[in-house]
Design a protein around this motif. Structure first.
Motif, mmCIF file in Angstrom:
data_model
loop_
_atom_site.group_PDB
_atom_site.id
_atom_site.type_symbol
_atom_site.label_atom_id
_atom_site.label_comp_id
_atom_site.label_asym_id
_atom_site.label_seq_id
_atom_site.Cartn_x
_atom_site.Cartn_y
_atom_site.Cartn_z
ATOM 1 N N MET A 194 5.903 -4.717 13.056
ATOM 2 C CA MET A 194 5.731 -4.711 11.385
ATOM 3 C C MET A 194 5.443 -5.929 11.654
ATOM 4 N N VAL A 199 4.108 -8.605 8.651
ATOM 5 C CA VAL A 199 3.852 -9.470 6.998
ATOM 6 C C VAL A 199 2.674 -10.674 7.198
ATOM 7 N N VAL A 223 12.417 -1.995 4.006
ATOM 8 C CA VAL A 223 11.538 -2.791 4.382
ATOM 9 C C VAL A 223 12.033 -3.936 3.856
ATOM 10 N N VAL A 232 5.333 1.493 -1.474
ATOM 11 C CA VAL A 232 6.415 0.739 -1.835
ATOM 12 C C VAL A 232 7.244 0.950 -3.046
ATOM 13 N N MET A 265 -0.947 -5.115 3.476
ATOM 14 C CA MET A 265 -0.034 -4.503 1.544
ATOM 15 C C MET A 265 -1.604 -4.136 0.823
ATOM 16 N N SER A 266 -1.103 -4.469 -0.100
ATOM 17 C CA SER A 266 -2.324 -3.425 -1.140
ATOM 18 C C SER A 266 -3.727 -4.907 -1.009
ATOM 19 N N ARG A 272 1.681 -0.479 4.376
ATOM 20 C CA ARG A 272 2.793 -0.575 3.353
ATOM 21 C C ARG A 272 2.472 -0.617 1.475
ATOM 22 N N VAL A 273 2.097 -0.104 0.434
ATOM 23 C CA VAL A 273 1.187 -0.249 0.000
ATOM 24 C C VAL A 273 1.943 -0.084 -1.639
ATOM 25 N N GLY A 274 2.745 -1.060 -2.141
ATOM 26 C CA GLY A 274 3.555 -0.939 -3.665
ATOM 27 C C GLY A 274 2.481 -1.466 -5.141
ATOM 28 N N THR A 275 1.825 -3.206 -4.798
ATOM 29 C CA THR A 275 1.414 -2.830 -6.201
ATOM 30 C C THR A 275 0.147 -2.143 -7.219
ATOM 31 N N ARG A 307 5.281 -5.375 -10.129
ATOM 32 C CA ARG A 307 6.615 -4.726 -10.084
ATOM 33 C C ARG A 307 7.731 -4.972 -11.451
ATOM 34 N N LYS A 313 10.491 0.100 -4.253
ATOM 35 C CA LYS A 313 10.794 -1.324 -4.444
ATOM 36 C C LYS A 313 11.042 -1.549 -6.527
HETATM 37 C C1 PLP Z 1 7.023 -5.298 -1.540
HETATM 38 C C2 PLP Z 1 6.816 -5.223 -0.143
HETATM 39 C C3 PLP Z 1 5.157 -4.441 0.887
HETATM 40 C C4 PLP Z 1 4.191 -4.124 -0.269
HETATM 41 O O1 PLP Z 1 3.105 -4.889 -1.395
HETATM 42 P P1 PLP Z 1 2.628 -5.355 -2.006
HETATM 43 O O2 PLP Z 1 1.745 -6.346 -1.991
HETATM 44 O O3 PLP Z 1 2.852 -4.587 -3.500
HETATM 45 O O4 PLP Z 1 1.310 -4.189 -1.679
HETATM 46 C C5 PLP Z 1 4.996 -4.410 1.578
HETATM 47 N N1 PLP Z 1 6.106 -5.030 2.767
HETATM 48 C C6 PLP Z 1 7.071 -5.401 2.044
HETATM 49 C C7 PLP Z 1 7.840 -5.517 3.679
HETATM 50 C C8 PLP Z 1 7.077 -5.419 1.114
HETATM 51 O O5 PLP Z 1 8.473 -6.081 0.990
#
Ligand code: PLP
Length: 231
Positions: free
Chosen positions: A165, A167, A75, A30, A202-203, A218-221, A227, A32
């Motif tokens: 999907m 969360v 997403v 991710v 996620m993370s 879906r991994v960002g942080t 961010r 963003k």
């Molecule tokens: C931002 C986001 C993520 C990533 O989250 P992290 O905790 O940073 O890994 C995953 N899924 C969705 C829908 C998001 O908006």
């Protein structure tokens, strides 16, 4: 990209613990709020799936990275009047949570050279909090609407329903939430055989998701760090 390696190791360990193969899990990074230069670094490190949650930002970044073979996922919360615009550039839209979006996405998909892949975003919040102005920004269709929405997508030419999907709500047990999501996928797949993807994790909770059968995390942080402030 040391953080990328450690997330790949987490995915591999979670797969081993669940008796699964690491190839069964697609890592979607991710990106963003992070610049196109980071997308480039990720691509060089072997990443092929990235996700964005804001239309304008994603369009600009995708343009700057048009030379890279990347699959772009959306997403974010999708406004009805933006659905067609997002459907024009996204390879996968993971956040389809109401029928009003289907028409716009279908219209966009019609103008593309290949079908648009979509996931149904399912709310995993406790029932009382779904919809009704609870202030949650997670979105997602409620369980009683899943079948109708899946049917609407399946009935729309140029859209391919790939799965679901979700969360996990903060503070709850992610494994419990993801197990519910896996059950939803089973029920959707019974009607729509193309629906095989479970985008969960996620993370902070990717291990729980992989334990419940996630095909996409879906991994960002955990890869890119905190961010930057949007804007
Ligand atoms: C931002 C986001 C993520 C990533 O989250 P992290 O905790 O940073 O890994 C995953 N899924 C969705 C829908 C998001 O908006």
């Amino acid at each position: 990209m040391g953080n990328l390696d450690s997330v790949r190791a987490r995915v591999a360990a979670a797969c081993a613990a669940a008796g699964r193969q690491p190839e069964e899990v697609t890592l979607v990074v991710v990106t963003k709020y992070f610049p196109a230069s980071d997308v480039r670094l990720l691509h060089r490190a072997g990443v092929r799936h990235v996700a964005e949650n804001r239309h304008q930002e994603a369009v600009a970044k995708r343009e700057m990275c048009s030379d890279l073979d990347l699959s772009w996922h959306f997403v974010g919360q999708l406004q009805s009047n933006k659905a067609a615009a997002v459907g024009a550039w996204a390879d996968v839209v993971q956040s389809v949570d109401r029928e009003r979006l289907v028409t716009g996405l279908g219209r966009a998909a019609q103008r593309r050279s290949r079908p648009l892949e979509v996931l149904l975003q399912v709310s995993l919040d406790p029932p009382a909090e779904v919809g009704a102005g609870s202030g949650t920004s997670r979105g997602g269709v409620s369980l009683d609407q899943v079948g109708a929405l899946a049917a609407a997508i399946a009935a729309t030419e140029h859209l391919v329903l790939r799965g679901v999907m979700g969360v996990a709500p903060p503070g709850g047990d992610p494994a419990e939430a993801f197990a519910r999501l896996a059950t939803v996928l089973d029920s959707v797949r019974a009607e729509q055989p193309s629906a095989r993807w479970l985008s969960a994790g996620m993370s902070g909770d990717l291990e729980a998701a992989i334990g419940c059968g996630a095909t996409h995390v879906r991994v960002g942080t955990a890869i890119l760090g905190n961010r930057p402030t949007p804007g």
